[in-house]
Design an enzyme around this catalytic site. Sequence first.
Site, short mmCIF file in Angstrom:
data_model
loop_
_atom_site.label_atom_id
_atom_site.label_comp_id
_atom_site.label_asym_id
_atom_site.label_seq_id
_atom_site.Cartn_x
_atom_site.Cartn_y
_atom_site.Cartn_z
N GLY A 83 -56.29 16.92 45.56
CA GLY A 83 -57.23 16.42 46.55
C GLY A 83 -57.62 17.50 47.54
O GLY A 83 -57.08 18.61 47.54
N LYS B 165 -50.03 23.21 49.23
CA LYS B 165 -51.18 23.01 50.11
C LYS B 165 -51.69 24.36 50.57
O LYS B 165 -51.00 25.10 51.29
CB LYS B 165 -50.79 22.15 51.31
CG LYS B 165 -50.45 20.72 50.92
CD LYS B 165 -50.42 19.79 52.12
CE LYS B 165 -50.25 18.36 51.65
NZ LYS B 165 -50.33 17.40 52.76
N VAL C 153 -55.10 20.52 48.15
CA VAL C 153 -53.77 20.13 47.72
C VAL C 153 -53.67 20.22 46.20
O VAL C 153 -54.54 19.72 45.48
CB VAL C 153 -53.43 18.69 48.17
CG1 VAL C 153 -51.99 18.35 47.82
CG2 VAL C 153 -53.67 18.54 49.67
N GLY D 271 -58.41 17.96 51.74
CA GLY D 271 -58.36 17.39 53.08
C GLY D 271 -59.23 18.18 54.03
O GLY D 271 -60.01 19.06 53.63
N GLY D 272 -59.10 17.86 55.32
CA GLY D 272 -59.92 18.53 56.30
C GLY D 272 -59.60 20.00 56.46
O GLY D 272 -60.47 20.80 56.76
N ASP E 242 -51.78 13.13 63.86
CA ASP E 242 -52.79 12.71 62.87
C ASP E 242 -52.23 11.62 61.96
O ASP E 242 -52.34 11.69 60.74
CB ASP E 242 -53.24 13.92 62.04
CG ASP E 242 -54.56 13.65 61.31
OD1 ASP E 242 -55.27 12.70 61.69
OD2 ASP E 242 -54.86 14.37 60.35
#
Length: 705
Positions: free
Chosen positions: A20, A42, A27, A22-23, A136
């Site tokens: 995936g 990551k 990943v 993310g901001g 977060d």
Amino acid sequence: MMLESGTIISGRYRIEEQLGIGGTAVVYKAVDEKLNRVVTFKALKEEFIDNEDFVKRFTKEAQAVAGLTHPNIVSAYDVGRDGDICYIIMEYIDGYTLKELILKNAPFTNEETLGVSMQIASALEAAHKKEIVHRDIKPQNILVTREGNIKVTDFGIAKAATSSTLTADQMGSAHYFSPEQARGGFVDDKSDIYSLGIVMFEMLTGRLPFDGESPVALAMKHMDEPLPDIKALNPDASDSLIKIINKAASKKAFQRYRSAKELSADLKKAISDTTGNFVTENVYDKTSQTIVLTNEDRRAIREKSASSGERHNVRSTQSLRPSKSAAERERLKRQREEEEAKAANRRVIFGAVITGAAIIAIITVVIAFMVGGNSGNDVVMPDLVGKTQELAEKSAKENGIFLEAELVESEELAGIVVWQEIEAGKKVSKGDTVNVQVSAGNGEVEFPDIVGDSMEDAQTELKALGITNINFVARQSTNIPSGTIISTNPEAGEMVNISDEVTLYISISESETMVEVENVLGMTESEAVKILEEQGFVVKVEEAASDEYAKGQVCAQSKDGGFEALEGSTIIIYISTGASETTTEATTEEEKEEAEETTAEVQNIDYNQAVSQSYSVAVPLTQVPDSDSVTVKIAEVGLDGSESVVYTKTVNKSSFPYSASITGSGSTYKVYYDGVISAVHSYDDGGLTSSSYYIDGKLADTKTY
């Protein structure tokens, strides 16, 4: 730059597939080829690589999070940089994000919401104890294993990614921002509590409380608008959960729970008390004396704020606050006050109307509880078929289930679960016992990969498979730690009969010698000590009850006769004190049978293993050494105080901090750097309970968890 499958990073991490984006990071699923384990890789996005301030904070926070050891927090193993790739290595979780499950299954039941929330709160409690604020908390950062366990992730990235590094396109977190985050104010552990309150709202109702076309619009709603009526969105929501969510997501920080621990306590109460009368309101004391800050106080606050990275960038947050004239602000203030007064009146009238319905709802819940049992104790039955008995029992234990195992003939390898009474995915109550069938095999087993293991660990693993005909052959080595298995015959993966002889080649230094241990069972203490000392071993004497050996005879020895051990190593012999007290007092047949079941067998076993359960634990190595590289040694402390080395590795300074995965008694482990004590970690049921840290061999700090 996207990483292709098969790419090797830092000479050890092989990229498998992208999971995936993310901001701040991409990943991947990867394999740590040095430790032969699957990990989450990551990699920071390219736009952050040249931001030295961000990378520095990211690295610092990742190192801090590596010291977090908690069952509901994803472990951080490593952080590093390879050229333009800045990365963090984390525990790989095979499961789903909470966001995926919300989209699929929400609204959750009260019990499901409580079960998830308690685990998240427990994770936050552990982090806040170490002064780590997540910043977060959102369903995308909460992972759910296939067994239903919760894992909170992205502590390091979350704290590194302050508002100065986030763009409008990366503000999905704005749905869960606390009001103080939205206005760019001071952020502490109460901000995490607010975000968890929003997550709980989403689980219970199936929707977000606030939405908007931009981060600015969302920020304004978090600051100004009250939470929507949960009962209107989910009539089945319990009053206790509604009160807990409203308190956790209060606009003003002082009105929220003072700590994640306090929130956890109320969540536990809500399991059995659906009224929520235990939820108290925090009242601001307007009569308290004003505290005047001195110049020294202000200087101390500034220094602490700067050191912890908590000072915010005013410019970076101005985009979240559209400017208003003084008249406009005054008009909005009066409007809010009028609306709040009207809302208060409506709540009084509405409360009177629904009182009867609320009582009926509570009675209905209580009756359902009494008839159907405590659904809050229900768990999903994990899939055990195909797992080893050890892993199956561990999985069952994590879910509060007990297993009753029966050996059956099967073509499957010995020790593999081939049938379970309750199908995977069905609900079962905590504390229930579930029958399983375990393959007894056909006499053949797959030879395990024990290269790199210690001599003791290898012997224990083989004996668990039923392989006892073990031949040790010493090979002198200058660069492999003594007592390490360097090769085996047969090789890992080959099928062998448990009666076959196997050969393990073990590393020793030029000054060491392997000696075959004499079998001293049945001898007197003096006879046994003399023989073993003549062989060059250090002998320790302990006592143990035995039904087989007469009082004064050796009834067990820590190293079995016929096996080889390093000359000069310690061997414990156990002298019989006679028949166990339980057996001598048993007078009826039933008592005798019970005594036979509860009396531990002591012949031909390591006594530490006989009275200890085996756990897989992560031993944290958080103290960064002064030298460029250091030899790390981890020793397991036995019940008798003896130490056995279970891990030895030469590690570069850049690899710290990280954690070593150890399988053993799970009680106490000592960590040595170049032979000097560095830390002592204590565990209970596989969970870390305390850590003592040493500097130059002297105790410097002790922490309890």
